[in-house]
Write an enzyme that holds these catalytic residues in place. Structure first.
Site, mmCIF file in Angstrom:
data_model
loop_
_atom_site.group_PDB
_atom_site.id
_atom_site.type_symbol
_atom_site.label_atom_id
_atom_site.label_comp_id
_atom_site.label_asym_id
_atom_site.label_seq_id
_atom_site.Cartn_x
_atom_site.Cartn_y
_atom_site.Cartn_z
ATOM 1 N N SER A 120 57.084 -5.811 87.891
ATOM 2 C CA SER A 120 55.806 -5.787 88.617
ATOM 3 C C SER A 120 55.766 -6.971 89.573
ATOM 4 C CB SER A 120 54.685 -5.879 87.597
ATOM 5 O OG SER A 120 53.653 -6.712 88.035
ATOM 6 N N SER A 121 54.876 -6.888 90.569
ATOM 7 C CA SER A 121 54.787 -7.964 91.553
ATOM 8 C C SER A 121 54.211 -9.254 90.942
ATOM 9 C CB SER A 121 53.929 -7.526 92.738
ATOM 10 O OG SER A 121 52.649 -7.142 92.297
ATOM 11 N N CYS A 122 53.698 -9.188 89.707
ATOM 12 C CA CYS A 122 53.140 -10.418 89.118
ATOM 13 C C CYS A 122 54.219 -11.367 88.618
ATOM 14 C CB CYS A 122 52.135 -10.104 88.024
ATOM 15 S SG CYS A 122 52.904 -9.434 86.576
ATOM 16 N N TYR A 149 52.677 -11.240 80.584
ATOM 17 C CA TYR A 149 53.356 -10.035 81.072
ATOM 18 C C TYR A 149 54.467 -10.443 82.047
ATOM 19 C CZ TYR A 149 53.696 -5.458 83.374
ATOM 20 O OH TYR A 149 54.137 -4.263 83.890
ATOM 21 N N LYS A 153 58.546 -9.713 81.970
ATOM 22 C CA LYS A 153 59.210 -8.936 83.018
ATOM 23 C C LYS A 153 60.318 -9.754 83.704
ATOM 24 C CE LYS A 153 57.234 -4.988 82.567
ATOM 25 N NZ LYS A 153 58.058 -3.828 82.179
ATOM 26 N N HIS A 192 43.280 -1.245 85.530
ATOM 27 C CA HIS A 192 43.413 -1.996 86.772
ATOM 28 C C HIS A 192 42.223 -1.678 87.688
ATOM 29 C CE1 HIS A 192 47.695 -2.380 85.532
ATOM 30 N NE2 HIS A 192 47.515 -3.575 86.047
HETATM 31 P P1 GDP Z 1 45.795 -7.904 88.946
HETATM 32 O O1 GDP Z 1 46.376 -7.318 90.186
HETATM 33 O O2 GDP Z 1 46.815 -8.253 87.924
HETATM 34 O O3 GDP Z 1 44.885 -9.066 89.259
HETATM 35 O O4 GDP Z 1 44.957 -6.774 88.183
HETATM 36 P P2 GDP Z 1 43.627 -5.907 88.411
HETATM 37 O O5 GDP Z 1 43.976 -4.650 89.112
HETATM 38 O O6 GDP Z 1 43.015 -5.763 87.051
HETATM 39 O O7 GDP Z 1 42.626 -6.770 89.305
HETATM 40 C C1 GDP Z 1 42.792 -6.934 90.684
HETATM 41 C C2 GDP Z 1 41.582 -7.618 91.286
HETATM 42 O O8 GDP Z 1 40.469 -6.697 91.282
HETATM 43 C C3 GDP Z 1 41.086 -8.858 90.539
HETATM 44 O O9 GDP Z 1 40.673 -9.822 91.522
HETATM 45 C C4 GDP Z 1 39.876 -8.333 89.775
HETATM 46 O O10 GDP Z 1 38.922 -9.348 89.461
HETATM 47 C C5 GDP Z 1 39.318 -7.346 90.790
HETATM 48 N N1 GDP Z 1 38.383 -6.352 90.231
HETATM 49 C C6 GDP Z 1 37.161 -6.049 90.753
HETATM 50 N N2 GDP Z 1 36.518 -5.162 89.984
HETATM 51 C C7 GDP Z 1 37.362 -4.862 88.955
HETATM 52 C C8 GDP Z 1 37.263 -3.994 87.833
HETATM 53 O O11 GDP Z 1 36.263 -3.332 87.610
HETATM 54 N N3 GDP Z 1 38.348 -3.940 86.994
HETATM 55 C C9 GDP Z 1 39.480 -4.669 87.223
HETATM 56 N N4 GDP Z 1 40.531 -4.555 86.371
HETATM 57 N N5 GDP Z 1 39.590 -5.527 88.264
HETATM 58 C C10 GDP Z 1 38.556 -5.621 89.122
#
Ligand code: GDP
Length: 324
Positions: A120-122, A149, A153, A192
């Site tokens: 993953s890109s993380c 995670y 990875k 996500h």
């Molecule tokens: P990340 O890419 O590992 O950070 O994973 P996420 O997809 O969970 O979150 C991406 C970004 O979207 C972060 O800045 C979250 O705070 C934001 N975000 C906004 N609303 C939501 C929500 O309802 N769920 C999640 N998972 N992220 C949210």
């Protein structure tokens, strides 16, 4: 919705007539891979979690010895969004280390010709210059919310490299950006951002709620790749790529979380507002992949984000109809 590919004379690794194991075939990526591989002339083998727990070495080795796949895809993983990562660190590091180590070792023992490991890109440091090139790996500290995670990875990439160096295994790694598509997890605690926004915005529309909550500041930027494009890129890499360096898989374009929320609002047809919940973490400020290593070889993503989100929203509504 298949990524654009340049026809290449003579594939480096042909899947024709091969037994191809997709580990984690019930997940979003695994099921997209099974759909994509159906158009290759190969035998697809899978095994359910009820029969083989991929975290148990003896189970994985016994299954792999009995089935002896020629090629192995490793999308199997414990995955989740920012909150799940942050609140279940032990599961995210332990499960992923065990799954990848067991599959990579068992594939070598069973004489697999090729293996593709998915990350993953993380994996990249939090403050990596954008867009992120593959060489940025291990050049700085990780983002705290998903370090568990990410460490697992990174170990998977290193396992593939080590097995290539010591045993001559043709094991490669692909690092996709944030993925979305049918079969995604829509549970608000563990999902996500994209499926979460679809689920929340749809619920707000149905209940005629005036607003939807968006976590964080809405300013972080993310890149989104449709899972069918991702599966196509993975098959392309399996056939065309055979080097130690992992490969970024993405679109090369990103949006802010607020822009994404606006797009979802349009697609769902919701008339209300967004309320920011700044008690929730933002995570990494930006995650945009440099995808030139992949595009130079002749592959690029084809699904526009708006089209992809429309398709997933349709799929989500169909699922809701089936359960009601
Ligand atoms: P990340 O890419 O590992 O950070 O994973 P996420 O997809 O969970 O979150 C991406 C970004 O979207 C972060 O800045 C979250 O705070 C934001 N975000 C906004 N609303 C939501 C929500 O309802 N769920 C999640 N998972 N992220 C949210």
């Amino acid at each position: 919705m298949i990524g654009a590919r340049v026809m290449t004379e003579g594939l480096a690794y042909s899947l024709k007539g091969k037994r191809v194991f997709v580990a984690g075939h019930r997940g979003m990526v695994g099921s997209a891979l099974v759909r994509r591989l159906a158009s290759e002339d190969c035998e697809i083998v899978t095994v359910g979690r009820d029969r083989v727990d991929l975290r148990r070495q003896a189970d994985v080795e016994a299954w792999m010895d009995a089935h002896r796949p020629h090629a192995v895809f490793v999308p199997a993983a414990t995955v989740g969004g920012i909150l799940a990562n942050d609140s279940r660190p032990a599961e995210f590091i332990y499960d992923n280390l065990m799954i990848e180590a067991n599959l990579i070792q068992a594939a070598r023992r069973a004489g697999a010709e090729k293996l593709l490991f998915l990350g993953s890109s993380c994996i990249y440091p939090r403050d990596t210059p954008q867009p992120m090139v593959e060489e940025a790996l291990l050049t700085g500290p990780l983002e705290a919310t998903n370090q568990w995670y990410a460490v697992a990875k990174i170990a998977g990439i290193k396992l593939c490299q080590a097995y290539r160096r010591q045993y001559g295994c043709d094991f490669i790694s692909a690092m996709p950006t944030n993925l979305y598509g049918p079969g995604d997890n829509f549970d608000l605690q563990s999902s996500h951002v994209l499926p979460a926004l679809i689920a929340k915005t749809h619920a707000a529309k149905i209940s005629k709620s005036p607003s939807v909550t968006v976590w964080g500041s809405g300013k972080p930027r993310r890149e989104f790749l449709h899972v069918d494009d991702c599966a196509d890129a993975l098959v392309f890499l399996m056939q065309q790529y055979s080097e130690e360096m992992h490969v970024n898989v993405g679109t090369g374009k990103d949006v802010s979380i607020l822009e994404l929320a606006e797009l979802v609002k349009d697609v769902v047809g919701f008339g209300g507002e967004f309320v920011m919940d700044t008690s929730k973490p933002d995570g990494t400020p930006r995650k945009l992949m440099d995808v030139s290593r992949l595009t130079k070889r002749g592959w690029q993503a084809r699904t526009e984000l708006a089209d992809g989100v429309r398709g997933v929203y349709r799929w989500y509504c169909e699922q809701l109809l089936q359960v009601t």
